[in-house]
Design an enzyme around this catalytic site. Structure first.
Site, PDB file in Angstrom:
ATOM      1  CG  ASP A  51       7.919  -0.493  -3.387  1.00 27.26           C
ATOM      2  OD1 ASP A  51       7.203  -1.305  -2.757  1.00 27.26           O
ATOM      3  OD2 ASP A  51       7.494   0.176  -4.358  1.00 27.26           O
TER       4      ASP A  51
ATOM      5  CD  GLU B  30       3.492  -0.625   0.238  1.00 30.34           C
ATOM      6  OE1 GLU B  30       2.377  -0.408  -0.252  1.00 30.34           O
ATOM      7  OE2 GLU B  30       3.998  -1.767   0.293  1.00 30.34           O
TER       8      GLU B  30
ATOM      9  CG  ASP C 245      -0.116   2.320  -3.456  1.00 27.44           C
ATOM     10  OD1 ASP C 245      -0.089   1.863  -4.614  1.00 27.44           O
ATOM     11  OD2 ASP C 245       0.709   1.988  -2.575  1.00 27.44           O
TER      12      ASP C 245
END
Ligand code: AMP
Length: 584
Positions: free
Chosen positions: A6, A145, A192
């Site tokens: 990530d 993501e 997010d």
């Protein structure tokens, strides 16, 4: 060995899939999060992560952060006189993560699945891949993501069961177990909120396929803004003008605000302490007063959520799950806001910091065809609208230069769409089909990717039909085919020129410049306001809603051009009411 990474705006993580489990790998400091910060010390040595951040507080000219925002652009970061682009800075972070993984796993790590925001365009994805390659990693897949976060939360059947190992290591949840349970079809919204960006995605898992249905976001809001707000509140309390503080004090102030902000997760009252101009100040803040000051920031989170729901054509109560990702979703004011908006408690089963990395690692398990994990097929969406230029009108009134969307943003790819248009003028002997990318209703404001010229039999206007087919594939290649219906003659073009793709920032700059240059009666503020609202609502909409806005705007444009003050007032009021009704 294959790992999941990530590569975040604020922090980055590396995770692996071993023994039926996805696991976050601690870095050299024993921490799971490596700040995405790069610095050069006095000896010309590159520092990464927490060390770099610490160094940067004292040497603000030798440090770079939040460079992910500039991925795929020409922006140059200068560190102590040396120049780097975002790709190169990311390379240092990736290299550091690779080394940590190699030490932890005891074997060479040469391959990675890296996550990127769902809105990243092809250029940004390619830059991310190149950064991985520069770090000595073969990037075998780029994963969105939100998709990774959803997988870590068990969407797609690989139920996320935080294991005991994490707690045993004293570093929070580091592992999730793959379960291979029968997958359930479901629809979820991934919220997010990272350090510097906010992304909303609506995903649907159906028949083992995970589809991103809509993505929306704001590249300029994140946890840092909530920190910045607390720093401003602190300065106001102690009576210092923040603007007059030197860079070093500013950095210390932000650090103190960051610490105090994070304490809100455990306590309704926090104390912030910072030394300014040699004097130590300590101030108490309650969660309620902080929440009140956060309202304008929270309001900015609402718009992308509404836009994603509209784009996906989904109502709030049709969502099965609300998944929180990103460090800033730990902030109680953000959780309360989500709870109020969705009328239910959001899920944060997996640590919001580690969910994306764990999802990327689960994807590694799928790629390695691990028997303990069920395969999820991923799809992508086209992040921007593609279309052509037409003359718009209703028979009595005509306006050239209009944008006709053919593939609307958030369409699942690969996709092929056909649109029939006709000749616009009498005795026209050729047609020029412009290939455009963007969200503006006027063609000139969008990006010209190319054009196809084709001969047409001469005749009266509208007599010749032309079929325009846009095909956009998984590799972000756009193929355009123009067929003159009466002759059957076909011309094709493949648009590959990535250098000309616009980043979000470029689009914003372009709009700003164009708005500034416009000089006609529209400059009148009341009219301008409604025009801007109309433009924004058009950009936030798709399909039929776009068409009705376009018609209303054209009608208003027409009245403005007649320059009759009374008529303009009546028309503006009509447009305002119409736009109000759209905004509910
Ligand atoms: P990310 O980009 O996902 O790593 O998120 C980083 C952001 O999360 C930063 O702005 C942090 O201040 C914020 N953050 C991390 N932990 C907390 C916490 N406990 N409370 C509030 N914000 C947090």
């Amino acid at each position: 060995m294959l790992v999941g990474i990530d590569l975040g705006t604020t922090n980055s993580l590396v995770a692996c899939f071993r023994d039926g489990k996805a696991q976050v790998i601690p870095n050299r400091l024993g921490k799971l999060l490596t700040p995405s910060v790069v610095a050069i010390d006095e000896d010309g040595m590159i520092l990464v992560g927490e060390t770099a951040r610490e160094f940067g507080i004292l040497h603000p000219l030798s440090v770079a952060s939040v460079f992910k925002r500039s991925m795929g652009t020409d922006r140059v970061f200068e560190l102590d006189g040396m120049k780097f682009d975002a790709e190169e800075l990311s390379r240092f972070v990736l290299r550091s993560l690779k080394e940590d993984a190699e030490v932890f796993l005891g074997c060479p790590v040469d391959e990675a699945i890296i996550s990127v925001p769902a809105y990243f365009n092809d250029l940004q994805r390619k830059a991310t891949k190149r950064a991985g390659e520069l770090a000595g990693l073969k990037v075998s897949r780029i994963i969105n993501e939100p998709t990774a976060a959803a997988i870590a939360h068990g969407v797609g059947g690989n139920a996320a069961r935080p294991t005991a190992d994490g707690a045993a290591q004293g570093v929070g949840v580091v592992c999730v177990e793959a379960s291979n349970e029968d997958p359930v079809d479901e629809r979820c919204l991934v919220f997010d909120l990272g350090g510097g960006t906010f992304d909303v995605s609506i995903l649907e898992f159906f028949a083992c396929i995970m589809e991103v249905h809509a993505i929306a976001g704001d590249n300029f809001i994140g946890g840092e803004d909530f920190t910045d707000l607390l720093a401003t509140m602190f300065c106001a309390r102690v009576g210092v003008a923040r603007i007059l503080l030197d860079e070093r004090t500013q950095a210390e102030l932000m650090k103190a605000a960051e610490i105090a902000k994070c304490k809100f997760s455990e306590s309704e009252k926090v104390t912030m302490t910072c030394t300014i101009n040699g004097q130590m100040h300590s101030e108490d803040f309650t969660l309620d007063e902080y929440e009140q000051s956060c309202q304008p920031l929270l309001e900015r989170l609402r718009r992308p959520i509404e836009r994603s729901l509209r784009d996906a054509d989904v109502h709030l109560d049709q969502l099965d799950r609300i998944i929180l990702v990103g460090g800033a979703t730990r902030l109680p004011v953000v959780r309360r806001f989500v709870e109020k908006m969705f009328h239910r408690a959001p899920e944060a089963l997996v640590d919001p910091d580690t969910a994306v990395a764990l999802g990327a690692a689960l994807q590694c398990g799928m790629k390695m065809r691990d028997a303990e994990i069920s395969e999820v097929v991923l799809t992508d969406v086209c992040p921007f609208t593609l279309g052509t230029e037409v003359v718009a009108g209703n028979g009595t009134f005509e306006e050239p230069g209009h944008f006709l969307p053919i593939i609307e943003r958030n369409t699942v790819i690969p996709v092929s769409r056909r649109q029939r248009v006709s000749t616009a003028h009498d005795n026209q002997s050729q047609v020029v089909v412009k290939i455009l990318q963007g969200e503006s209703r006027m063609a000139a404001n969008n990006l010209l990717l190319g054009e196809i010229t084709a001969a047409v039999p001469v005749g009266p206007r509208g007599a010749e039909a032309i079929d325009v087919v846009f095909t956009y594939d998984l590799n972000s290649l756009l193929e355009v085919e123009v067929t003159i219906v009466s002759t059957g003659e076909t011309t094709k073009m493949v648009v590959q020129n990535e250098e000309h793709k616009l980043s979000d920032e470029e689009v914003a700059r372009r709009f700003e410049r164009l708005a500034y240059l416009k000089q006609n009666p529209r400059e009148d503020e009341a009219n301008r306001l409604q025009l801007l609202r109309g433009e924004r609502l058009y950009e936030e909409s798709t399909g039929e809603r776009r068409e009705i806005i376009d018609r209303a705007m054209m009608e208003f444009d027409r009245v403005l051009n007649r320059q009759d003050f009374y008529e303009i007032e009546v028309a503006r009021e009509r447009l305002r009411k119409f736009l109000d009704s759209l905004e509910g």
